[in-house]
Design an enzyme around this catalytic site. Structure first.
Site, short mmCIF file in Angstrom:
data_model
loop_
_atom_site.label_atom_id
_atom_site.label_comp_id
_atom_site.label_asym_id
_atom_site.label_seq_id
_atom_site.Cartn_x
_atom_site.Cartn_y
_atom_site.Cartn_z
N GLU A 184 -2.89 155.06 57.92
CA GLU A 184 -1.72 154.85 58.77
C GLU A 184 -0.69 154.11 57.92
O GLU A 184 -0.86 152.93 57.61
CB GLU A 184 -2.12 154.01 59.99
CG GLU A 184 -0.95 153.64 60.88
CD GLU A 184 -1.32 152.57 61.92
OE1 GLU A 184 -2.47 152.57 62.41
OE2 GLU A 184 -0.45 151.74 62.21
N ARG A 224 7.18 149.70 57.71
CA ARG A 224 7.64 148.31 57.61
C ARG A 224 8.30 148.04 56.28
O ARG A 224 8.69 146.92 55.99
CB ARG A 224 6.46 147.35 57.77
CG ARG A 224 5.82 147.41 59.12
CD ARG A 224 4.68 146.42 59.26
NE ARG A 224 3.81 146.87 60.31
CZ ARG A 224 2.64 146.31 60.60
NH1 ARG A 224 2.20 145.28 59.92
NH2 ARG A 224 1.91 146.80 61.59
N LYS A 248 -3.34 152.43 71.31
CA LYS A 248 -3.62 151.29 70.44
C LYS A 248 -3.71 150.03 71.31
O LYS A 248 -3.00 149.94 72.32
CB LYS A 248 -2.49 151.18 69.42
CG LYS A 248 -2.56 149.96 68.51
CD LYS A 248 -1.60 150.13 67.35
CE LYS A 248 -1.45 148.84 66.57
NZ LYS A 248 -0.96 149.05 65.21
C1 3PG Z 1 -1.34 146.88 62.80
O1 3PG Z 1 -0.18 147.25 62.70
O2 3PG Z 1 -2.22 147.58 63.31
C2 3PG Z 1 -1.66 145.49 62.40
O3 3PG Z 1 -0.60 144.87 61.76
C3 3PG Z 1 -2.90 145.38 61.60
O4 3PG Z 1 -3.32 144.08 61.77
P1 3PG Z 1 -4.10 143.31 60.63
O5 3PG Z 1 -3.15 143.19 59.47
O6 3PG Z 1 -4.42 141.96 61.25
O7 3PG Z 1 -5.32 144.10 60.29
#
Ligand code: 3PG
Length: 231
Positions: free
Chosen positions: A58, A62, A146
């Protein structure tokens, strides 16, 4: 209806695009969440994920170069299921689709973005954190969403309590998940797969530490497969 039987056009095999993506997520159990700055790192990263046994990514929108990174992986790594994350607007969803994204993930429920994806038969997994948000998703015919930010919201205990009134919904928890708390999530039949950045942190990617990523992915895949649950 089984979990994942979202709306969408049926292909020759009889499954919708979303059902096929959900089945892959369910089989893999993990979704690497990627923050990538340098397009040159895209293909080596995708290969490291593949070699680690998790041919899925994914790519979060960003960073300014995320779209190009997604495009490169889509063009050069046909064995990797690549999608876009942090997709907030219909325009970004359209860009993701043109770049070859096979699915779209979002931190929240952006109605215009979700509707764009549904209209264009692009599998979409918006983020939800409350029953009300879950009902927005259900009203669009979605049945896998999600769950974000999972740990800050209260983890699996909150997810179970929040989703108890709703049957046939599957979740992709992410946010604060790693090897130490993976089992709590993956042992729940509600959880389709866990997302997270721990397998390929942005610093490892920018430092070109692809062997390290491959090894962390491999370890995570083994850990995930060893987790028993009522699935
Ligand atoms: C996402 O977008 O799914 C999260 O930012 C992932 O979270 P993590 O960096 O705590 O794994």
């Amino acid at each position: 209806m089984t979990i994942g039987a979202q709306t969408g056009k049926h292909t020759q095999s009889g499954a919708t695009a979303t059902q096929r993506i959900v089945e892959t997520f369910r089989k893999n159990r993990l979704i690497p969440v990627i923050v990538i700055d340098d397009v040159k790192q895209a293909v080596p990263l995708a290969r490291a994920l593949e070699e680690g046994g998790l041919p899925c990514a994914e790519i979060t929108f960003r960073t300014p170069r995320a779209l190009e990174a997604l495009e490169k992986i889509s063009a050069e790594c046909p064995g990797v299921l690549v999608g876009a994350g942090t997709v907030l607007t219909p325009r970004q969803a359209a860009d993701a689709r043109s770049a070859g994204a096979k699915f779209v993930v979002a931190p929240g429920f952006g109605a215009a973005m979700v509707d764009y994806c549904i209209e264009h038969d692009l599998p979409v997994f918006p983020g939800i954190a409350t029953p009300t948000e879950l009902e927005f998703a259900l009203s669009r015919g979605l049945s896998v969403v999600k769950f974000f930010p999972a740990e800050s919201l209260g983890g699996i205990a909150y997810l179970k309590a929040m989703s108890a009134p709703y049957g046939n919904v599957g979740f992709l928890p992410s946010g604060g998940i790693g090897l130490s708390n993976l089992a709590a999530y993956l042992s729940s039949p509600r959880v389709v797969a866990c997302g997270g950045s721990w397998m390929a942190p942005a610093e490892w990617i920018s430092a070109g530490q692809f062997d390290r990523i491959r090894d962390e992915v491999r370890k995570s895949v083994e850990a995930a497969l060893a987790i028993k649950g009522e699935r």
